[in-house]
Design a protein around this motif. Structure first.
Motif, PDB file in Angstrom:
ATOM      1  N   ASP A   6      -3.582  -1.300  -4.291  1.00 26.97           N
ATOM      2  CA  ASP A   6      -3.169   0.084  -4.529  1.00 26.97           C
ATOM      3  C   ASP A   6      -4.384   0.985  -4.721  1.00 26.97           C
ATOM      4  N   VAL A   7      -5.311   0.513  -5.518  1.00 30.36           N
ATOM      5  CA  VAL A   7      -6.505   1.305  -5.823  1.00 30.36           C
ATOM      6  C   VAL A   7      -7.325   1.555  -4.564  1.00 30.36           C
ATOM      7  N   ILE A   8      -7.558   0.502  -3.805  1.00 34.65           N
ATOM      8  CA  ILE A   8      -8.374   0.653  -2.599  1.00 34.65           C
ATOM      9  C   ILE A   8      -7.681   1.516  -1.555  1.00 34.65           C
ATOM     10  N   SER A   9      -6.373   1.343  -1.385  1.00 38.02           N
ATOM     11  CA  SER A   9      -5.668   2.171  -0.394  1.00 38.02           C
ATOM     12  C   SER A   9      -5.648   3.638  -0.816  1.00 38.02           C
ATOM     13  N   ASP A  10      -5.526   3.898  -2.102  1.00 36.49           N
ATOM     14  CA  ASP A  10      -5.582   5.285  -2.576  1.00 36.49           C
ATOM     15  C   ASP A  10      -6.949   5.898  -2.298  1.00 36.49           C
ATOM     16  N   LYS A  11      -7.998   5.128  -2.507  1.00 35.52           N
ATOM     17  CA  LYS A  11      -9.353   5.631  -2.279  1.00 35.52           C
ATOM     18  C   LYS A  11      -9.591   5.893  -0.790  1.00 35.52           C
ATOM     19  N   ILE A  12      -9.138   4.984   0.063  1.00 40.24           N
ATOM     20  CA  ILE A  12      -9.294   5.183   1.508  1.00 40.24           C
ATOM     21  C   ILE A  12      -8.533   6.425   1.953  1.00 40.24           C
ATOM     22  N   THR A  13      -7.330   6.598   1.438  1.00 37.19           N
ATOM     23  CA  THR A  13      -6.525   7.778   1.767  1.00 37.19           C
ATOM     24  C   THR A  13      -7.233   9.048   1.312  1.00 37.19           C
ATOM     25  N   GLU A  14      -7.766   9.014   0.103  1.00 34.64           N
ATOM     26  CA  GLU A  14      -8.477  10.175  -0.436  1.00 34.64           C
ATOM     27  C   GLU A  14      -9.695  10.514   0.430  1.00 34.64           C
ATOM     28  N   GLY A  17      -8.995  12.205   3.741  1.00 33.99           N
ATOM     29  CA  GLY A  17      -8.444  13.547   3.672  1.00 33.99           C
ATOM     30  C   GLY A  17      -6.934  13.593   3.856  1.00 33.99           C
ATOM     31  N   ASP A  18      -6.314  12.437   3.953  1.00 40.22           N
ATOM     32  CA  ASP A  18      -4.855  12.380   4.106  1.00 40.22           C
ATOM     33  C   ASP A  18      -4.191  12.405   2.742  1.00 40.22           C
ATOM     34  N   GLU A  19      -2.938  12.813   2.745  1.00 43.40           N
ATOM     35  CA  GLU A  19      -2.142  12.767   1.526  1.00 43.40           C
ATOM     36  C   GLU A  19      -0.894  11.953   1.814  1.00 43.40           C
ATOM     37  N   VAL A  20      -0.705  10.897   1.041  1.00 43.06           N
ATOM     38  CA  VAL A  20       0.452  10.039   1.228  1.00 43.06           C
ATOM     39  C   VAL A  20       1.267  10.063  -0.055  1.00 43.06           C
ATOM     40  N   THR A  21       2.528  10.465   0.080  1.00 43.86           N
ATOM     41  CA  THR A  21       3.423  10.438  -1.077  1.00 43.86           C
ATOM     42  C   THR A  21       4.684   9.686  -0.680  1.00 43.86           C
ATOM     43  N   LEU A  22       5.192   8.925  -1.612  1.00 38.43           N
ATOM     44  CA  LEU A  22       6.409   8.166  -1.385  1.00 38.43           C
ATOM     45  C   LEU A  22       7.568   8.862  -2.095  1.00 38.43           C
ATOM     46  N   ASP A  23       8.729   8.847  -1.455  1.00 37.47           N
ATOM     47  CA  ASP A  23       9.902   9.354  -2.152  1.00 37.47           C
ATOM     48  C   ASP A  23      10.449   8.231  -3.042  1.00 37.47           C
TER      49      ASP A  23
END
Length: 56
Positions: A6-14, A17-23
């Motif tokens: 989770d931590v690494i995927s959040d950092k890669i996303t950040e 420049g992408d924003e990923v949000t889950l419903d």
């Protein structure tokens, strides 16, 4: 509980420049996978179905 993945995927996303949000439904499905209630294959199937239904 956040995992290393989770931590690494959040950092890669950040950094990308992408924003990923889950419903809420997506969050529940991911939680079920983490708790080993459903398999990874089932998670992908259910997420795909949910996205088709909600995003057209």
């Amino acid at each position: 509980m956040r995992t290393y993945g989770d931590v690494i995927s959040d950092k890669i996303t950040e950094l990308s420049g992408d924003e990923v949000t889950l419903d809420r439904t997506e969050e529940v499905l991911v939680s079920l996978k983490r708790q080993k209630v459903i398999s990874g294959r089932r998670l992908v199937t259910l997420l795909g179905q949910h996205q088709r239904e909600t995003r057209g």
